[in-house]
Scaffold this active site. Sequence first.
Site: not given
Length: 466
Positions: A34, A37, A445
């Site tokens: 509802g 979006t 590393h």
Amino acid sequence: MSNYDVVILGGGPGGYNAAIRAGQLGLKAACVEGRATLGGTCLNVGCMPSKALLHASELYDAAMGAEFANLGIEVKPTLNLAQMMKQKDQSVAGLTKGIEFLFRKNKVDWIKGWGHIDGPGKVTVTDDQGGKVELTAKDIIIATGSEPTPLPGVEIDNKRILDSTGALSLSEVPKHLVVIGAGVIGLELGSVWRRLGAQVTVVEYLDRICPGVDGEAGKTLQRSLSKQGIAFKLSSKVTSATSSANGVQLSVEPAAGGTAELLEADYVLVAIGRRPYTKDLGLENVGLSTDKRGMLANKQHRTEATGVWVIGDVTSGPMLAHKAEDEAMACVEQIHGKAGEVNYDLIPNVIYTKPELASVGKTEEQLKAEGRAYKVGKFPFTANSRAKINHETEGFAKVLADERTDEVLGVHLVGPSVSEMIGEFCVAMEFSASAEDIALTCHPHPTRSEALRQAAMNVEGMATQM
């Protein structure tokens, strides 16, 4: 009347992922939502907009304070709060439009409106203008999510007394923001407004922040947030709040009882948790009822009603978007005849403050309560080369492993970007890895992720960088 293989109620992370997966598997699927979006609370007024403000406020704070100056970057930033909110909204809009595209790609119908179960396999959808559409389906998935939990004596008006939605859209920086609740939402939004210039006080009923997280990790995060200027009133409860045009007056008492004190604030955020959204769904029409918290029971995502399934915040388990997504996949695959399953022991949890807190598996408190013998390996970020170079040395990595088998039982991280690193241990623990497995795995590393390896090495006292 439209007929589907599966109708999903709710377009949040559980609902939209269920709909997309159903489409991928060739099922005729409809998602009932509802909102204007798709994306539910997470995309519209939760996870995504809060991360947009967390990121922006961290950059602003770095530019305003000693962080940039220490790096030799001399600037005098000006806060444009309207633009900060605008870019947040633009980012959210892009994400929600992306879900609409995925629906079209996978032939999923978005039925705009609010769904009501009228009986087995029957759903009526009512739109904003009162128009109704009737749907039928062999299977119905309830994925209606959750809403903020109200606090008795504190009426949310989203003017002065806010829920999480209101706190994401303020037009000014509060002078004093009081946050009720020291959970994920309260700490994240409180830290946003603290970095943007507000005085922030967090009131928590319990004697600790972040209930449920590893105790040592929670204390470390609280110390860090306190150093950043957030004040904590633990073992305290808010009994009333009176708002005016200019602010709010709160009555705060010790949780165990005692003399109340008054706190003055111009805004208050109520963030004591969320509750399942299960009202007005027509559950009674298929013989279902909720517990006193509003939750629906499930057995491998099935309810007691034939053909009715439940996923996400409306059922048991942590209220997390990624948990809902996992359940969506498993649920739809079961509907399709596959063997979908969710490992609830390995759902990670993250608090996106600075530093971040991320964890997966058992806490030390849980292992002690179970009487399980375990070993601990820790490594501080003060000893990690990349963290030192980046001046972000607060926190640690902690690995808990079974004393006899060395299997990793829990991992708790406080530090920089740990939300991106906890996934390494999710994968490892899914394969029942030992601490030695991580200790013997080469890490690049210099990276922060080396702290994870060193913590695993230190389960046997083998850390080489401290």
